[in-house]
Write a protein that holds these residues in place. Sequence first.
Motif, PDB file in Angstrom:
ATOM      1  N   UNK A 213       0.806  -1.225   0.000  1.00  0.00           N
ATOM      2  CA  UNK A 213       0.000   0.000   0.000  1.00  0.00           C
ATOM      3  C   UNK A 213       0.839   1.275   0.000  1.00  0.00           C
ATOM      4  N   UNK A 214       2.140   1.112  -0.124  1.00  0.00           N
ATOM      5  CA  UNK A 214       3.024   2.287  -0.145  1.00  0.00           C
ATOM      6  C   UNK A 214       2.622   3.308  -1.229  1.00  0.00           C
ATOM      7  N   UNK A 215       2.333   2.879  -2.466  1.00  0.00           N
ATOM      8  CA  UNK A 215       1.943   3.882  -3.473  1.00  0.00           C
ATOM      9  C   UNK A 215       0.712   4.689  -3.058  1.00  0.00           C
ATOM     10  N   UNK A 216      -0.193   4.077  -2.306  1.00  0.00           N
ATOM     11  CA  UNK A 216      -1.416   4.781  -1.896  1.00  0.00           C
ATOM     12  C   UNK A 216      -1.106   5.944  -0.967  1.00  0.00           C
ATOM     13  N   UNK A 217      -0.013   5.829  -0.226  1.00  0.00           N
ATOM     14  CA  UNK A 217       0.300   6.865   0.758  1.00  0.00           C
ATOM     15  C   UNK A 217       0.545   8.209   0.088  1.00  0.00           C
ATOM     16  N   UNK A 218       1.031   8.193  -1.147  1.00  0.00           N
ATOM     17  CA  UNK A 218       1.221   9.463  -1.871  1.00  0.00           C
ATOM     18  C   UNK A 218      -0.129  10.172  -2.020  1.00  0.00           C
ATOM     19  N   UNK A 219      -1.139   9.435  -2.388  1.00  0.00           N
ATOM     20  CA  UNK A 219      -2.477  10.017  -2.536  1.00  0.00           C
ATOM     21  C   UNK A 219      -3.014  10.442  -1.169  1.00  0.00           C
ATOM     22  N   UNK A 220      -2.781   9.600  -0.174  1.00  0.00           N
ATOM     23  CA  UNK A 220      -3.352   9.893   1.143  1.00  0.00           C
ATOM     24  C   UNK A 220      -2.779  11.186   1.723  1.00  0.00           C
TER      25      UNK A 220
END
Length: 287
Positions: A213-220
Amino acid sequence: MLTRFAPSPTGRLHLGHAYAALVARELADRNHGACLLRFEDIDHTRVRPEFYALIEEDLQWLGLTWEGAALRQSDRLENYTRALDRLRDREMIYPCFCNRRTIEDEIARMTNAPHGPEGPLYPGTCRGLSDDERAARIAQGQPHAWRLDSTRAAQSCGELTFHDLRCGTRPVMPGELGDVVLARRDIATSYHLAVVVDDAEQGITLVTRGEDLLPSTHVHRLLQILLEYPEPQYLHHELIRDETGKRLATRDHALTLATLRESGMSAEAVLDRLPSVPCHGKLTGGT
Ligand code: GLU
């Protein structure tokens, strides 16, 4: 210090979930904090009601406790709608009338369609529609999702970072996932919107979850700035894999806690099989 474990009630817990729950619980304990349980159950097409209790039973069997009553995202749709409205007021989202086929066709037609680490990104087909066209299509009842305008969001937020206890400080790259869906056409929210709203409204100071889920953290991080939420710390932990190196999925039944328990394995033996919980960096924020 407050963290959480957030499974989806779409199947029994497997060893990968056990590790995620252990990481959250252990970091809470080491830091005199608390750990909450949150059911990510917005996808009514995949949720099955029996799994809420079975997941709680599996956690209790492992001896991994949580504080307070479990929260269900399906009870909080109004909160997500309010956050979506705020993003709409700031013109950070736009309606998208595409379906999977039209998106694939558009990507095939484009010579340099945008790509992220996980493959092609939404090509932006609906980003440039005029306000009149949007209003007309919505008035006609055309099904639509709502997407983040990631370029606009990045411009408005400026340069951002997030801090991960294993990987250190990372720059936020809005292009990682592009214009993600924040409200699906069939469900008035999405994983990204719901998790950001819940973490903020529950006061989570440390988000622990798998490194997938690391890529999602950019959006978050972008959403946290746009919604004026505080910044949590992160720990993206390693994933548990089967003997072929493939990460465990809900559809793999071999390594569910229920199967292991039925085969006579003790809870201690299950916990012993998991990697040790990382302890890097310094926790900040909260009590
Ligand atoms: N439901 C997600 C998972 O099981 C966790 C998401 C999160 O913790 O942000 O991988």
